[in-house]
Write an enzyme that holds these catalytic residues in place. Structure first.
Site, PDB file in Angstrom:
ATOM      1  N   SER A   5       0.801  -1.210   0.000  1.00 13.72           N
ATOM      2  CA  SER A   5       0.000   0.000   0.000  1.00 13.72           C
ATOM      3  C   SER A   5       0.843   1.274   0.000  1.00 13.72           C
ATOM      4  O   SER A   5       1.452   1.608  -1.005  1.00 13.72           O
ATOM      5  CB  SER A   5      -0.969  -0.034   1.179  1.00 13.72           C
ATOM      6  OG  SER A   5      -2.012   0.880   0.977  1.00 13.72           O
TER       7      SER A   5
ATOM      8  N   ASP B 200       9.240   5.491 -10.837  1.00 18.59           N
ATOM      9  CA  ASP B 200       8.727   6.156 -12.035  1.00 18.59           C
ATOM     10  C   ASP B 200       9.525   7.410 -12.381  1.00 18.59           C
ATOM     11  O   ASP B 200       9.751   7.713 -13.559  1.00 18.59           O
ATOM     12  CB  ASP B 200       7.254   6.535 -11.849  1.00 18.59           C
ATOM     13  CG  ASP B 200       6.323   5.366 -12.117  1.00 18.59           C
ATOM     14  OD1 ASP B 200       6.820   4.251 -12.375  1.00 18.59           O
ATOM     15  OD2 ASP B 200       5.089   5.559 -12.061  1.00 18.59           O
TER      16      ASP B 200
ATOM     17  N   LYS C 298      -1.196  -4.159  -3.033  1.00 21.87           N
ATOM     18  CA  LYS C 298      -2.427  -3.556  -2.501  1.00 21.87           C
ATOM     19  C   LYS C 298      -2.599  -2.179  -3.134  1.00 21.87           C
ATOM     20  O   LYS C 298      -1.950  -1.221  -2.769  1.00 21.87           O
ATOM     21  CB  LYS C 298      -2.334  -3.437  -0.980  1.00 21.87           C
ATOM     22  CG  LYS C 298      -3.406  -2.558  -0.349  1.00 21.87           C
ATOM     23  CD  LYS C 298      -4.585  -3.367   0.080  1.00 21.87           C
ATOM     24  CE  LYS C 298      -5.526  -2.609   1.006  1.00 21.87           C
ATOM     25  NZ  LYS C 298      -5.869  -1.246   0.608  1.00 21.87           N
TER      26      LYS C 298
END
Length: 468
Positions: free
Chosen positions: A310, A321, A335
């Site tokens: 999460s 990224d 998650k």
């Protein structure tokens, strides 16, 4: 009713939740399905008249609501007034319990990971353990909320867990004393000259400021800019979303996108950037204001594994990224959903999945996870231990990945042939006291994944020197 949002930690494998106080009656409702409601009323009546024991109306209705929600996905659930109160107490960072992040598997409760420095971790409960009995109550058939409720209680009181563990012929029995679960969010130390280490166990209210304070002390101890930094998110089950945004913001340029969410309602659509308003506590100052400038450019390696879930996946995905860090370790938990906590007057509330979150490049990690750039297995885990580790994709009724990729990558392709991990260190010999004293921290001499992260940073230093 005025809308208020809380971003809090989930009970299972961490989580990102929102608490909306907006009256449910204000929501536009579709016509009720009369035929189905007649069937419900018929079943209700039959149970009341013919069940082997008397059943109260409240119990039947509560169980019906619970079934309606738990049938949707592993993270939606119904909470009665007492359970709702416990959840709200948990968001304050303190509750009486054992310190176990749990998930459901085949009707049993499976340990996702024990939280550091808690009764469960100290007693030796491990990731992958199946809890088959709590005191004298069999777990099969209990909801996760019911299991959590039985394990929580007054600090100092005792609870007995019966656990099935892979390769153990007989169930293991643990008697634990409940404690106030208030985990220390950030720990840090120097690995060696020029290379720092920061461990985030869970994202809490003060995580961003604790991280900033730790980084300041590392720079002071090193007496010059760091050559590299390891950020350890292994077995971090998640926590406060603004804490995750704050950690990412510590290493990213201002206003860079950290995460965005998509859902059916306007409230479920958010874009959170590395901006003060997205990570500062209410009416608080900027916890990152005193960070050394060099932190935003220091070479960074992030450690992740199957227990990274999460909010920790949000941080890892954002740094990956933006090409700000090299991720080292194994596939994360996967998650990728947001749960809204909706109060139901004075009668508790519901936890309802309302959105999915995405990394800055548009990746959904739901049921897939984040794939590390450099794969490094945990040398202390056997193949059987690794096979036992539960992930989001293993949970019954888990949400599909909207990108059409529901399966975690089996492995990432290393740039070179991986070096076999060293044999596990003898128990109790793989850690050493940290900079704060008292607690124990990983040692790269015996922690293969940490040593690989350190090697990545050293290689980056060599490449930078060659370029110059």
């Amino acid at each position: 009713m005025k809308k208020i949002a809380w971003l809090v930690a989930g009970a299972m494998a961490g989580g990102v939740l929102t608490l909306s106080m907006q009256a449910l009656a204000d929501k536009e409702a579709s016509p009720l399905p009369l035929n189905e409601l007649r069937t419900f009323a018929e079943v209700f009546s039959v149970i009341k008249q013919s069940y082997v024991e008397p059943v109260t109306d409240k119990k039947l209705i509560d169980e019906a609501i619970k079934g309606m929600l738990t049938g949707l996905d592993p993270h939606s659930d119904y909470m009665d007034a007492e359970e709702f109160k416990e959840l709200r107490e948990g968001t304050q960072g303190e509750f009486g319990g054992l310190g176990i992040e749990i998930g459901a598997e085949d009707g049993l409760v499976k340990v996702v990971s024990p939280i550091e420095d808690t009764p469960a971790q100290k007693a030796g409960i491990k990731s992958g353990d199946l809890i088959i009995k709590i005191d004298d109550t069999p777990v099969r058939g209990l909801s996760l909320n019911d299991a959590v409720k039985k394990m929580r209680g007054k600090p100092g009181s005792k609870v007995t867990l019966t656990i099935a563990r892979k390769n153990e012929a007989k169930p293991l029995v643990f008697t634990l004393a409940r404690a106030v679960i208030k985990t220390k969010s950030v720990k840090y130390k120097m690995l060696e000259s020029g290379y720092g280490y920061v461990r985030i166990a869970q994202f809490q209210e003060h995580t961003a400021e604790d991280l900033a304070a730790g980084l300041q002390k590392l720079y002071q101890e090193n007496k010059q800019p760091l050559k590299g930094l390891v950020l350890d998110l292994r077995d971090d089950p998640g926590g406060l979303l603004n804490g995750a945004v704050g950690v990412a913001a510590a290493f990213l340029p201002k206003d860079k996108l950290v995460v965005y969410t998509e859902g059916r309602t306007p409230d479920a659509k958010m874009r959170l950037t590395a901006t003060l308003q997205n990570y500062a506590r209410q009416n608080g100052s900027d916890p990152l204001a005193k960070l050394p400038v060099a932190v935003r450019s220091v070479p960074l390696a992030v450690l992740v594994n199957g227990g990274s879930a999460s909010a920790s996946e949000i941080v890892a995905g954002a740094l990956q990224d933006h090409k700000r860090a090299v991720l080292v370790g194994t596939q994360t938990f996967g998650k990728g959903s947001v749960q809204s906590i909706l109060p139901l007057g004075s009668q508790g509330g519901i936890k309802l999945t309302t959105a999915r979150y995405f990394t800055p490049s548009g990746r959904s990690i739901q049921a897939k996870g984040i794939t590390p750039d450099v794969v490094a297995e945990d040398a202390t885990l056997t193949a059987a231990d690794q096979a036992m580790r539960v992930r989001e994709a293993d949970l019954e009724n888990h949400l599909a990945n909207p990108n059409g990729d529901d399966k975690p990558a089996k492995t990432a392709k290393p740039a070179a042939k991986p070096v076999p991990p060293p044999p596990p260190a003898p128990e109790g010999k793989d850690k050493e006291p940290d900079a704060q004293g008292g607690q124990r921290m990983p040692n790269p001499k015996n922690d293969y994944q940490l040593s690989q992260a350190l090697n990545v940073l050293k290689v980056q230093q060599i490449l930078q020197k060659n370029e110059n």
